[in-house]
Write an enzyme that holds these catalytic residues in place. Sequence first.
Site, PDB file in Angstrom:
ATOM      1  N   GLU A  40       0.806  -1.215   0.000  1.00  8.69           N
ATOM      2  CA  GLU A  40       0.000   0.000   0.000  1.00  8.69           C
ATOM      3  C   GLU A  40       0.842   1.270   0.000  1.00  8.69           C
ATOM      4  O   GLU A  40       0.429   2.289  -0.549  1.00  8.69           O
ATOM      5  CB  GLU A  40      -0.914   0.005   1.235  1.00  8.69           C
ATOM      6  CG  GLU A  40      -1.956  -1.101   1.253  1.00  8.69           C
ATOM      7  CD  GLU A  40      -3.086  -0.881   0.266  1.00  8.69           C
ATOM      8  OE1 GLU A  40      -3.404   0.295  -0.017  1.00  8.69           O
ATOM      9  OE2 GLU A  40      -3.651  -1.874  -0.230  1.00  8.69           O
ATOM     10  N   ASP A  58      -8.409   6.350  -7.903  1.00 12.19           N
ATOM     11  CA  ASP A  58      -9.055   5.050  -8.098  1.00 12.19           C
ATOM     12  C   ASP A  58     -10.573   5.122  -8.004  1.00 12.19           C
ATOM     13  O   ASP A  58     -11.256   4.097  -7.927  1.00 12.19           O
ATOM     14  CB  ASP A  58      -8.520   4.032  -7.085  1.00 12.19           C
ATOM     15  CG  ASP A  58      -8.825   4.409  -5.640  1.00 12.19           C
ATOM     16  OD1 ASP A  58      -9.350   5.520  -5.412  1.00 12.19           O
ATOM     17  OD2 ASP A  58      -8.529   3.600  -4.740  1.00 12.19           O
ATOM     18  N   THR A  63      -7.668   8.400  -0.099  1.00  8.60           N
ATOM     19  CA  THR A  63      -7.184   7.173   0.532  1.00  8.60           C
ATOM     20  C   THR A  63      -6.231   7.595   1.637  1.00  8.60           C
ATOM     21  O   THR A  63      -5.360   8.446   1.413  1.00  8.60           O
ATOM     22  CB  THR A  63      -6.459   6.280  -0.495  1.00  8.60           C
ATOM     23  OG1 THR A  63      -7.396   5.854  -1.486  1.00  8.60           O
ATOM     24  CG2 THR A  63      -5.845   5.063   0.177  1.00  8.60           C
TER      25      THR A  63
END
Length: 259
Positions: A40, A58, A63
């Site tokens: 990640e 995305d 995020t």
Amino acid sequence: MAVSVLSGCSAAGSAEGGPESGLDDPAKKEIAMQLVSSAENSSLDWKAQYKYIEDIGDGRGYTAGIIGFCSGTGDMLKVVERYAAARPGNPLERFLPALRAVRGSDAHDGLGRPFTEAWAEAAADPAFRSAQDAERDRSYFDPAVARAEADGLGTLGQFIYYDAYVMHGYGDTDGTVGFRTIRREALAAAAPPARGGDEAAYLNAFLDARVAAIRKEPSHSDTSRIETAQRVFVREGRLGLETPLRWRVYGDGYRIDAR
């Protein structure tokens, strides 16, 4: 090529011997967090990720944090709600209406730079870090480990389920395949140990289904976290997630050495 090394991370069930421990053993959970962080965040230093936040394009909005909580999927909202309950009046609390409004989209309305700066600053507060830890466990870690244990899987299988929960979520959403479908497809191809099957064969079937799911998401088309990491551990027979571990993600090399 980046090669990250952490020593002293072995645990019961490691190559040095001793009974196997599950992924909820603190030492094994630490390894799990390092493995997820390598995929990640391209780093084994997962604790440095509490302050991380960006829009990675995305379709899930921002995020952020230790496992990639998203403003678009709602788990970021849950983290901030937890933090508000523990620390009323904190700088992130005022963004709760905006987080509720953008859930289900990639919008930044009412958030933007003031929100991302407040998120990064909040990472210095132990209560905020605890909120991230708690939401990780409730929504991802605990259900993944419980489902893996019910399927008769050891520590590696528990991690493989957990990583799938983190990346895909439990259920299918628009354009994505969730853990539930991945597991169903794996069960159609091989039996897990709880049903008398071979553990390595079942894990490979699960990873096959996961690769297929990843390739359906343009924003997550790289499968190295499977093919040059988790698949390697299965092939090496490290079903207890025994150290030492060597793997590659996105072309970068990592290792966790035995004590």
